[in-house]
Write an enzyme that holds these catalytic residues in place. Structure first.
Site, PDB file in Angstrom:
ATOM      1  N   LEU A  19       0.809  -1.225   0.000  1.00  0.00           N
ATOM      2  CA  LEU A  19       0.000   0.000   0.000  1.00  0.00           C
ATOM      3  C   LEU A  19       0.846   1.281   0.000  1.00  0.00           C
ATOM      4  O   LEU A  19       0.314   2.378  -0.107  1.00  0.00           O
ATOM      5  CB  LEU A  19      -0.952   0.015   1.200  1.00  0.00           C
ATOM      6  CG  LEU A  19      -2.228  -0.811   1.048  1.00  0.00           C
ATOM      7  CD1 LEU A  19      -3.064  -0.746   2.310  1.00  0.00           C
ATOM      8  CD2 LEU A  19      -3.071  -0.333  -0.134  1.00  0.00           C
TER       9      LEU A  19
ATOM     10  N   SER B 183      -2.517  -2.462  11.846  1.00  0.00           N
ATOM     11  CA  SER B 183      -3.766  -2.422  12.624  1.00  0.00           C
ATOM     12  C   SER B 183      -3.569  -2.461  14.132  1.00  0.00           C
ATOM     13  O   SER B 183      -4.549  -2.436  14.881  1.00  0.00           O
ATOM     14  CB  SER B 183      -4.663  -3.591  12.208  1.00  0.00           C
ATOM     15  OG  SER B 183      -4.041  -4.806  12.572  1.00  0.00           O
TER      16      SER B 183
ATOM     17  N   THR C  67     -13.081   2.103  11.558  1.00  0.00           N
ATOM     18  CA  THR C  67     -12.922   1.447  12.863  1.00  0.00           C
ATOM     19  C   THR C  67     -13.543   2.253  13.991  1.00  0.00           C
ATOM     20  O   THR C  67     -13.593   3.496  13.923  1.00  0.00           O
ATOM     21  CB  THR C  67     -11.411   1.279  13.156  1.00  0.00           C
ATOM     22  OG1 THR C  67     -11.215   1.068  14.556  1.00  0.00           O
ATOM     23  CG2 THR C  67     -10.592   2.502  12.773  1.00  0.00           C
TER      24      THR C  67
ATOM     25  N   GLU D 128     -12.150   2.851  16.585  1.00  0.00           N
ATOM     26  CA  GLU D 128     -11.086   3.704  17.147  1.00  0.00           C
ATOM     27  C   GLU D 128     -11.265   5.168  16.721  1.00  0.00           C
ATOM     28  O   GLU D 128     -10.715   6.071  17.350  1.00  0.00           O
ATOM     29  CB  GLU D 128      -9.709   3.205  16.710  1.00  0.00           C
ATOM     30  CG  GLU D 128      -9.233   1.974  17.454  1.00  0.00           C
ATOM     31  CD  GLU D 128      -8.993   2.213  18.940  1.00  0.00           C
ATOM     32  OE1 GLU D 128      -8.125   3.033  19.274  1.00  0.00           O
ATOM     33  OE2 GLU D 128      -9.683   1.601  19.759  1.00  0.00           O
TER      34      GLU D 128
ATOM     35  N   TYR E  36      -2.810   5.606  14.694  1.00  0.00           N
ATOM     36  CA  TYR E  36      -3.626   4.655  13.915  1.00  0.00           C
ATOM     37  C   TYR E  36      -4.985   5.273  13.595  1.00  0.00           C
ATOM     38  O   TYR E  36      -5.418   5.303  12.437  1.00  0.00           O
ATOM     39  CB  TYR E  36      -3.798   3.360  14.729  1.00  0.00           C
ATOM     40  CG  TYR E  36      -4.866   2.435  14.191  1.00  0.00           C
ATOM     41  CD1 TYR E  36      -4.628   1.637  13.078  1.00  0.00           C
ATOM     42  CD2 TYR E  36      -6.125   2.357  14.802  1.00  0.00           C
ATOM     43  CE1 TYR E  36      -5.615   0.788  12.574  1.00  0.00           C
ATOM     44  CE2 TYR E  36      -7.110   1.511  14.309  1.00  0.00           C
ATOM     45  CZ  TYR E  36      -6.849   0.730  13.198  1.00  0.00           C
ATOM     46  OH  TYR E  36      -7.823  -0.096  12.711  1.00  0.00           O
TER      47      TYR E  36
ATOM     48  N   LYS F  39      -6.701   6.469  10.073  1.00  0.00           N
ATOM     49  CA  LYS F  39      -7.973   5.868   9.640  1.00  0.00           C
ATOM     50  C   LYS F  39      -9.035   6.955   9.409  1.00  0.00           C
ATOM     51  O   LYS F  39      -9.931   6.780   8.601  1.00  0.00           O
ATOM     52  CB  LYS F  39      -8.456   4.864  10.690  1.00  0.00           C
ATOM     53  CG  LYS F  39      -7.710   3.529  10.659  1.00  0.00           C
ATOM     54  CD  LYS F  39      -8.235   2.641   9.535  1.00  0.00           C
ATOM     55  CE  LYS F  39      -7.655   1.249   9.563  1.00  0.00           C
ATOM     56  NZ  LYS F  39      -8.208   0.389   8.506  1.00  0.00           N
TER      57      LYS F  39
END
Ligand code: F7E
Length: 339
Positions: free
Chosen positions: A61, A86, A127, A129, A151, A155
């Site tokens: 990626l 992740s 997510t 999160e 993270y 995201k």
């Protein structure tokens, strides 16, 4: 039976394996993408008996040209982007590469789809999160985000790029805001599997004390096998959208430990506070659990609990597996694996 091709990134992860199995059952040709690695771990695909049926391609990626090649060669009907760095704790140590993979990687995919294959549907693993330091409980699609880790910040960028491409270019860009979902294929660095693996070993005679970080944080845990059905359903809709998948029940780490030891018929008695808190076998008095500050995070997400009403109403999705069933599946699997 359908005859569609799906590209599943993150195929070596827990969700990649469960989703690949579901899509194969639905008649899809499944191509799984993973970072090139001389020692690739295909345990999940093997465990589910589908290793031979999934074609694996190398995809990084971080590399636009590589993503372009893969997507324009395969020309998938559906892309499920499950690839990510992740592990939230690791994102504090590797904030920049996490940002590139989890954020910019999604922008690459979207731009390639927009330019070369605008009818390909894209699913993004958003997510819970994103809710981080929550501003509303329970959390639903309209709850504002307050990310608490590199993270989650990455995201969030990916999530809003999905929404932006959906609104700007009419791309089928759908986001699943999935609350924690676990299984026997979960990586052992995540707290649930760390606990079930430890408890399994304990039951087999390895009497080490389990060292954990924040016992008070609370998560909404479901079974990953149920959650990939939700991903699939989101992609069968006529229009792209955002959906929360969750159980609606939240459990502390301490209580998850209780459930896991209960699965091997041990009751845990807790004593002390903060870093001095300890868990003991209520019958024998033997110490089972201690707090180890090395597992604390610089910023913590204390409480997550989701409201999946929209997924129920629009997709007809509900979780099928209770926390007790999930814990039992994981502990039983880990006992077998360690025996
Ligand atoms: O931590 C606490 C830790 O690492 C859960 C990822 O799939 O779900 C996952 O993120 C909680 C945290 O998962 C230990 O501080 C205590 O409060 O299992 P985890 P996570 O951070 O919730 C979301 C939805 C994602 O999107 C992520 O990709 O448990 N905790 N003691 C511990 N956590 C770990 N890992 N290890 C401990 O010893």
């Amino acid at each position: 039976m359908q005859n569609k091709t799906a590209l599943v990134t993150g195929i070596t992860g827990q969700d990649g394996a469960w989703l690949a199995k579901l899509l194969l059952e639905k008649g899809y040709t499944v191509v799984g993408a993973a970072r090139r690695n001389s020692n690739r771990n295909l345990y999940g695909l093997k465990y589910l008996g589908i290793e031979e049926q999934v074609k694996i391609v190398d995809m990084d990626l971080l590399d636009y040209s590589n993503i372009y090649d893969v997507i324009t060669t395969i020309k998938p009907d559906e892309i499920y982007n499950l690839a990510a760095q992740s592990f939230v704790a690791a994102s504090f140590k590797q904030p920049l590469s996490t940002g590139m993979v989890d954020g910019m990687g999604v922008a690459y995919i979207l731009d390639i789809v927009k330019t070369f294959l605008p009818t390909t549907k894209v699913y993004q693993a958003s997510t819970s999160e994103l809710y981080g330091k929550v501003v509303e409980t329970p959390q639903k699609e309209t709850t504002p985000f307050y990310p608490r880790s590199p993270y989650a910040v990455a995201k969030q960028y990916a999530h809003w790029m999905m929404v932006n491409y959906r609104e700007s270019y009419n791309i089928f860009a759908t986001c699943g805001i999935l609350f924690n979902h676990e299984s026997e294929l979960r990586g052992k660095e995540f707290v649930t599997r760390k606990i079930t693996n430890h408890v399994a070993k304990y039951s087999l005679g390895d009497k080490e004390v389990l060292r954990l970080g924040n016992l008070n944080s609370s998560r909404d845990w479901g079974y990953a096998k149920d959650y990939v059905e939700g991903m699939y359903l989101m992609m069968q809709q006529d229009n792209p959208d955002t959906f929360v998948l969750a159980t609606g029940t939240t459990t502390t780490i301490r209580d998850f430990v209780n459930h896991a030891y209960n699965a091997i018929n041990i009751e845990v008695k807790w004593e002390g506070d903060g870093v001095d808190e300890k868990g003991f076998d209520a019958n024998t008095g033997e110490q089972l659990v201690m707090v180890d500050p090395q597992f604390f995070r610089p910023a913590e997400v204390e409480l997550l609990v989701g409201d999946a009403t929209k997924a129920k109403e629009v997709l007809g999705w509900t979780p099928k597996t209770s926390l007790d069933e999930l814990v039992k599946i994981m502990v039983d699997h880990d006992i077998k694996l360690n025996s």
